[in-house]
Motif scaffolding. Structure first.
Motif, short mmCIF file in Angstrom:
data_model
loop_
_atom_site.label_atom_id
_atom_site.label_comp_id
_atom_site.label_asym_id
_atom_site.label_seq_id
_atom_site.Cartn_x
_atom_site.Cartn_y
_atom_site.Cartn_z
N ALA A 66 0.83 -1.21 0.00
CA ALA A 66 0.00 0.00 0.00
C ALA A 66 0.86 1.26 0.00
O ALA A 66 0.52 2.25 -0.66
CB ALA A 66 -0.94 0.00 1.20
N HIS A 67 1.97 1.23 0.72
CA HIS A 67 2.85 2.40 0.84
C HIS A 67 4.00 2.38 -0.17
O HIS A 67 4.94 3.17 -0.04
CB HIS A 67 3.45 2.48 2.25
CG HIS A 67 2.51 2.93 3.32
ND1 HIS A 67 1.96 4.19 3.34
CD2 HIS A 67 2.02 2.30 4.41
CE1 HIS A 67 1.17 4.31 4.39
NE2 HIS A 67 1.20 3.17 5.06
N ALA A 68 3.94 1.50 -1.17
CA ALA A 68 5.03 1.34 -2.14
C ALA A 68 5.47 2.69 -2.70
O ALA A 68 4.67 3.48 -3.18
CB ALA A 68 4.60 0.42 -3.27
N GLY A 69 6.76 2.95 -2.57
CA GLY A 69 7.35 4.17 -3.12
C GLY A 69 7.27 5.38 -2.21
O GLY A 69 7.95 6.37 -2.46
N ALA A 70 6.46 5.33 -1.16
CA ALA A 70 6.33 6.49 -0.26
C ALA A 70 7.45 6.46 0.78
O ALA A 70 7.82 5.40 1.28
CB ALA A 70 4.97 6.47 0.44
N VAL A 104 -3.92 -3.28 13.83
CA VAL A 104 -4.41 -1.90 13.80
C VAL A 104 -3.22 -0.93 13.79
O VAL A 104 -3.23 0.05 13.05
CB VAL A 104 -5.37 -1.61 14.97
CG1 VAL A 104 -5.70 -0.13 15.07
CG2 VAL A 104 -6.66 -2.43 14.82
N ALA A 105 -2.19 -1.20 14.59
CA ALA A 105 -1.01 -0.32 14.61
C ALA A 105 -0.32 -0.29 13.24
O ALA A 105 0.09 0.77 12.79
CB ALA A 105 -0.04 -0.78 15.70
N LEU A 106 -0.23 -1.43 12.60
CA LEU A 106 0.41 -1.48 11.29
C LEU A 106 -0.42 -0.77 10.22
O LEU A 106 0.12 -0.10 9.34
CB LEU A 106 0.63 -2.94 10.86
CG LEU A 106 1.77 -3.66 11.55
CD1 LEU A 106 1.68 -5.17 11.31
CD2 LEU A 106 3.12 -3.12 11.08
N LEU A 107 -1.73 -0.92 10.30
CA LEU A 107 -2.63 -0.41 9.26
C LEU A 107 -3.16 1.00 9.55
O LEU A 107 -3.91 1.55 8.74
CB LEU A 107 -3.81 -1.36 9.09
CG LEU A 107 -3.49 -2.76 8.58
CD1 LEU A 107 -4.66 -3.70 8.86
CD2 LEU A 107 -3.16 -2.72 7.10
N ARG A 108 -2.81 1.59 10.69
CA ARG A 108 -3.48 2.77 11.21
C ARG A 108 -3.57 3.93 10.24
O ARG A 108 -4.52 4.71 10.30
CB ARG A 108 -2.86 3.22 12.53
CG ARG A 108 -1.60 3.99 12.33
CD ARG A 108 -0.71 4.13 13.50
NE ARG A 108 0.42 4.94 13.16
CZ ARG A 108 1.21 4.77 12.12
NH1 ARG A 108 0.99 3.81 11.27
NH2 ARG A 108 2.22 5.57 11.90
N ALA A 133 -3.28 7.60 3.92
CA ALA A 133 -2.04 7.92 3.21
C ALA A 133 -1.83 7.13 1.93
O ALA A 133 -0.82 7.33 1.25
CB ALA A 133 -0.85 7.71 4.15
N THR A 134 -2.73 6.22 1.60
CA THR A 134 -2.55 5.39 0.40
C THR A 134 -3.87 5.32 -0.36
O THR A 134 -4.89 5.86 0.07
CB THR A 134 -2.12 3.95 0.77
OG1 THR A 134 -3.24 3.23 1.27
CG2 THR A 134 -0.98 3.93 1.78
#
Length: 155
Positions: A16-20, A54-58, A63-64
């Motif tokens: 989901a955060h690829a490249g960010a 939840v902490a990982l996906l918060r 942001a994605t």
């Protein structure tokens, strides 16, 4: 479908955060750092699988391009999805401390713990620069946020 493992959750977050990037490192690394701080939120708490997810996906919804439907398709259970949605600030006009009060009032333990871990991360790793006044204001906001969430947890 079984609940995704932590490894699966990290893979989802990485994709989901690829490249960010934030502060010169991949954005998904921050999610790992926040998750690692969960045991420090309240010494002696039992950190459960949902807390970690939840902490990982918060911040993945904010942001994605990932959506709630994407989380459901990936197999994340409703309580995890609800916690992630609860932590997402879709109303840009809502002040941050009011947002944390709403999280605390929800009684969602995983969301409250993830929010506290995020605030601990800010304390340990710092936030964006902005001069001494900005740093002082961030520190006051962080302390107030921790107090709001601690009250929500009954501390």
């Amino acid at each position: 479908m079984p609940t995704p493992s932590i490894r699966d959750t990290v893979a989802f977050v990485r994709s989901a955060h690829a490249g960010a990037a934030v502060d010169g490192k991949p954005r998904w690394v921050r999610a790992l750092e926040v998750m690692a701080l969960l045991p420090q939120v309240l010494p002696g708490i039992q950190v459960i699988h949902a807390d970690r997810q939840v902490a990982l996906l918060r911040d993945v919804l904010e942001a994605t391009a990932a959506t709630e439907r994407d989380l459901l398709r990936a197999g994340f259970p409703e309580p995890v999805l609800e916690g992630v949605v609860r932590l997402s600030r879709f109303d840009a006009g809502l002040p941050y401390l009011d947002h944390l009060r709403a999280v605390a009032a929800s009684r969602d333990l995983s969301a409250m713990r993830a929010a506290m871990a995020d605030l601990l991360h800010e304390e340990k790793f710092g936030a964006a620069p902005g001069g001494p006044e900005a740093a002082g204001a961030r520190e006051r906001r962080r302390r107030q946020g921790m107090a709001v969430l601690a009250r929500g947890l009954g501390c």
